[in-house]
Design a protein around this motif. Structure first.
Motif, mmCIF file in Angstrom:
data_model
loop_
_atom_site.group_PDB
_atom_site.id
_atom_site.type_symbol
_atom_site.label_atom_id
_atom_site.label_comp_id
_atom_site.label_asym_id
_atom_site.label_seq_id
_atom_site.Cartn_x
_atom_site.Cartn_y
_atom_site.Cartn_z
ATOM 1 N N SER A 102 7.780 5.987 -8.966
ATOM 2 C CA SER A 102 7.645 4.775 -8.144
ATOM 3 C C SER A 102 6.495 4.892 -7.145
ATOM 4 C CB SER A 102 8.951 4.516 -7.391
ATOM 5 O OG SER A 102 9.177 5.583 -6.494
ATOM 6 N N HIS A 103 5.787 6.011 -7.160
ATOM 7 C CA HIS A 103 4.673 6.212 -6.225
ATOM 8 C C HIS A 103 3.312 5.917 -6.850
ATOM 9 C CE1 HIS A 103 6.606 7.764 -2.589
ATOM 10 N NE2 HIS A 103 7.512 8.291 -3.407
ATOM 11 N N HIS A 104 3.296 5.539 -8.137
ATOM 12 C CA HIS A 104 2.018 5.096 -8.725
ATOM 13 C C HIS A 104 2.295 3.920 -9.657
ATOM 14 C CE1 HIS A 104 3.397 7.756 -11.910
ATOM 15 N NE2 HIS A 104 2.353 7.516 -12.672
ATOM 16 N N THR A 105 1.349 2.971 -9.651
ATOM 17 C CA THR A 105 1.621 1.689 -10.306
ATOM 18 C C THR A 105 1.636 1.790 -11.830
ATOM 19 O OG1 THR A 105 -0.728 1.098 -10.187
ATOM 20 C CG2 THR A 105 0.665 0.322 -8.382
ATOM 21 N N PHE A 106 1.113 2.878 -12.414
ATOM 22 C CA PHE A 106 1.207 3.052 -13.867
ATOM 23 C C PHE A 106 2.608 3.524 -14.261
ATOM 24 C CE2 PHE A 106 -0.073 3.836 -18.165
ATOM 25 C CZ PHE A 106 -1.242 3.135 -18.349
ATOM 26 N N SER A 107 3.353 4.030 -13.282
ATOM 27 C CA SER A 107 4.780 4.375 -13.434
ATOM 28 C C SER A 107 5.072 5.351 -14.566
ATOM 29 C CB SER A 107 5.615 3.111 -13.656
ATOM 30 O OG SER A 107 5.504 2.262 -12.564
ATOM 31 N N PRO B 240 -1.978 -8.057 -15.739
ATOM 32 C CA PRO B 240 -0.544 -7.757 -15.843
ATOM 33 C C PRO B 240 0.013 -7.308 -14.496
ATOM 34 C CG PRO B 240 -1.864 -5.994 -16.810
ATOM 35 C CD PRO B 240 -2.824 -7.075 -16.431
ATOM 36 N N ASP B 241 1.210 -7.745 -14.177
ATOM 37 C CA ASP B 241 1.875 -7.358 -12.933
ATOM 38 C C ASP B 241 2.427 -5.939 -13.103
ATOM 39 O OD1 ASP B 241 3.444 -7.015 -10.750
ATOM 40 O OD2 ASP B 241 4.736 -8.761 -11.104
ATOM 41 N N PRO B 242 1.970 -4.987 -12.256
ATOM 42 C CA PRO B 242 2.455 -3.611 -12.415
ATOM 43 C C PRO B 242 3.979 -3.494 -12.347
ATOM 44 C CG PRO B 242 0.618 -3.672 -10.873
ATOM 45 C CD PRO B 242 0.980 -5.098 -11.171
ATOM 46 N N ALA B 243 4.632 -4.475 -11.669
ATOM 47 C CA ALA B 243 6.100 -4.414 -11.599
ATOM 48 C C ALA B 243 6.709 -4.669 -12.979
ATOM 49 C CB ALA B 243 6.613 -5.450 -10.602
ATOM 50 N N GLN B 244 5.974 -5.368 -13.834
ATOM 51 C CA GLN B 244 6.489 -5.652 -15.183
ATOM 52 C C GLN B 244 5.979 -4.614 -16.187
ATOM 53 O OE1 GLN B 244 5.241 -9.422 -16.737
ATOM 54 N NE2 GLN B 244 6.917 -9.516 -18.214
ATOM 55 N N PHE B 245 4.660 -4.423 -16.217
ATOM 56 C CA PHE B 245 4.059 -3.417 -17.084
ATOM 57 C C PHE B 245 3.171 -2.526 -16.229
ATOM 58 C CE2 PHE B 245 4.601 -6.950 -20.200
ATOM 59 C CZ PHE B 245 5.516 -6.312 -21.021
ATOM 60 N N THR C 22 -1.863 -0.653 -20.256
ATOM 61 C CA THR C 22 -0.544 -0.830 -19.623
ATOM 62 C C THR C 22 0.480 0.126 -20.222
ATOM 63 O OG1 THR C 22 0.126 -2.578 -21.165
ATOM 64 C CG2 THR C 22 -0.934 -3.286 -19.123
ATOM 65 N N ASN C 23 1.481 0.383 -19.416
ATOM 66 C CA ASN C 23 2.621 1.210 -19.809
ATOM 67 C C ASN C 23 3.717 0.258 -20.297
ATOM 68 O OD1 ASN C 23 4.900 2.799 -19.917
ATOM 69 N ND2 ASN C 23 4.697 3.625 -17.831
ATOM 70 N N LEU C 24 4.035 0.321 -21.592
ATOM 71 C CA LEU C 24 5.030 -0.619 -22.122
ATOM 72 C C LEU C 24 6.443 -0.253 -21.695
ATOM 73 C CD1 LEU C 24 3.613 -1.385 -25.688
ATOM 74 C CD2 LEU C 24 3.463 -2.747 -23.602
#
Ligand SMILES: Cc1cc2nc3c(=O)[nH]c(=O)nc-3n(C[C@H](O)[C@H](O)[C@H](O)COP(=O)(O)OP(=O)(O)OC[C@H]3O[C@@H](n4cnc5c(N)ncnc54)[C@H](O)[C@@H]3O)c2cc1C
Length: 331
Positions: free
Chosen positions: A6-11, A212-217, A286-288
Motif C-alpha cells: 500500500s506504499h507504492h501505487t503499482f501495488s 488508469p486509476d491506481p486504486a483500480q489497477f 498496469t498491475n492487473l
C-alpha cells in the motif's frame, strides 16, 4: 516484515525490514543513521518495489505550507511531505495560478523537483525558486537555487550529482501574479478563452478519462520516458514511418512520444502474466491484480528490446525500480 504494497501505487507484493514515518529533518537523520540500508519514499507513485527490500523505508511526512506575497508574486514554501495535488488545489482556491496544468499528478511535493514533473506543456521547475534539503552524510542543511537545480525534461540535479545524497525537506515556489495560461497542448487548445480554474478542471477530466486509476489497477504513470533523438535520426525514421510524431526540443534534437513507438510495436493492450500495457495509454503498464516484480521486469525488457530492434531507439524507464538492495537498472 511490514508490507510495502500500500506504499507504492503499482501495488506489488513486497516487504521490507521496517517502515519509519518522519515529520522533521532531525527525525529523518536519526532514523537514517540507525538503518543499514534506507530508501526515502514519498507517496510511491514513481517507485516499484519489485521484491522484498532488505532495508528500512523512510516515509516523508514533513508538513506545512506558508505563503506571502509581493506586488508581483506569490511566494509559497511547502513541506516536502505535503500532497502535490492537495497543494495545487490549495493554490487554485487562493487564486495563486500557474500550476493548474499539473493538477492530479500523484505524489509528494518533495518528489516534484526530482524528475521535474510535467504535464500538458508545463514543467514544475519553472515555478520553483529554491529547494531545501539535508545532506544524508552530515545532516547539513542546504538550499539549492532553481538555477542550480539543472531542471530538464524529467531530470534535475537530484537525479544526477545529488542522487541518493539528500533528503528534500521543503520546496519554495514563486508564482507570478501576471501570468499567461498554457493552453497549447492537445485538448486544452480546444478551450475558448479559459480561466485557470477551467484549465484545472479540464486537466483533471482529461487525466481521469485517459489514465488508469491506481486504486483500480496499480500503476506508476508513464513507465518510460519519451526518447529524445537527433533530428537527423528523426528524419531517417520519418522516411520509413511517415506519420511518426516528433516535437523539436532544440535545433538538433527531437522528442518522440514513447506511447506511439510502443503502440506501433504492437504492445498496446498486450498482457504478460498479470501486467498489461494500458489500452488507452500504452506508456503506462498496469498491475492487473497479482503481478510479480519479475513479470514487470520481463515485460518492460521485452518492450525495450523490440523498440530498439524496430526503431533503433533505447527506451529508458521513468520509474524507479527497487530490488532487494536498492534501486536497480533495467538494462
Ligand atoms: C497515475 C499516475 C500519473 C502520473 N502522471 C505524471 C505526470 O503527468 N507527470 C509526471 O511528471 N509524473 C507523473 N507521474 C509520476 C509521479 O506522480 C511523480 O514522479 C511524482 O513526483 C512522484 O512522487 P512520489 O512522492 O510518489 O515519489 P516516490 O515514488 O515516493 O519517490 C520517487 C523518487 O524520489 C525519491 N524521493 C521521494 N521523496 C524524496 C525526498 N523528499 N527527498 C529525496 N528523495 C526523495 C525516492 O527515493 C524515489 O527515488 C504519475 C504517476 C502516476 C501513478
Amino acid at each position: 516484515m511490514p508490507s510495502l504494497q500500500s506504499h507504492h501505487t503499482f501495488s506489488l507484493q513486497a516487504n521490507c525490514l521496517s517502515i519509519v514515518e518522519f515529520n522533521s529533518a532531525d527525525a529523518f537523520i536519526s532514523a537514517y543513521n540507525q538503518a543499514d540500508h534506507a530508501y526515502i519514499l514519498g507517496e510511491g507513485s514513481n517507485t516499484l518495489f519489485l521484491e522484498d527490500y532488505q532495508g528500512t523505508v523512510l516515509v516523508n511526512r514533513i508538513a506545512g505550507i506558508n505563503h506571502f506575497d509581493t506586488e508581483s508574486h506569490h511566494h509559497i514554501s511547502v513541506g516536502a511531505g505535503e500532497s502535490w495535488h492537495g497543494f495545487v488545489s490549495l493554490c487554485m482556491q487562493n487564486g495563486w495560478y500557474g500550476l493548474e496544468n499539473l493538477a492530479l499528478i500523484p505524489g509528494s511535493v518533495g518528489a516534484c523537483p526530482i524528475q521535474n514533473i510535467g504535464a500538458y506543456g508545463v514543467e514544475v521547475g519553472k515555478f520553483i525558486s529554491s529547494v531545501e534539503a539535508v545532506l544524508l552524510t552530515s545532516g547539513e542543511k542546504i538550499i539549492i537555487k532553481s538555477a542550480d537545480c539543472n531542471f530538464a525534461y524529467r531530470d534535475s540535479i537530484f537525479k544526477n550529482e545529488l542522487a541518493n545524497k539528500v533528503l528534500i525537506t521543503q520546496v519554495n515556489f514563486v508564482l507570478p501574479k501576471m501570468y499567461s495560461l498554457e493552453t497549447s497542448y492537445g485538448e486544452l487548445s480546444k478551450l475558448t478563452a479559459p480561466t485557470a480554474q477551467q484549465i484545472f478542471d479540464a486537466v483533471i477530466a482529461i487525466r481521469k478519462s485517459k489514465l488508469p486509476d491506481p486504486a483500480q489497477f496499480g500503476n506508476a504513470g508513464s513507465f518510460f520516458k519519451n526518447p529524445v533523438v537527433t533530428t537527423s535520426q528523426f528524419e531517417t525514421l520519418k522516411s520509413t514511418y511517415a506519420d511518426i510524431p516528433g516535437f523539436g526540443v532544440s535545433h538538433d534534437e527531437t522528442k518522440i512520444p514513447a506511447a506511439w513507438l510502443i503502440d506501433q510495436a504492437g504492445f498496446k493492450g498486450k498482457v504478460f502474466n498479470q501486467v498489461r500495457c494500458h489500452p488507452t495509454q500504452p506508456l503506462v503498464l498496469t498491475n492487473l491484480g497479482n503481478a510479480q516484480g519479475e513479470d514487470v521486469v520481463t515485460f518492460a525488457k521485452e518492450i525495450i528490446c523490440e523498440i530498439s530492434r524496430k526503431f533503433n531507439i533505447k527506451l529508458e524507464p521513468e520509474v524507479r525500480l527497487v530490488g532487494a538492495k536498492g534501486v536497480i537498472d533495467l538494462v
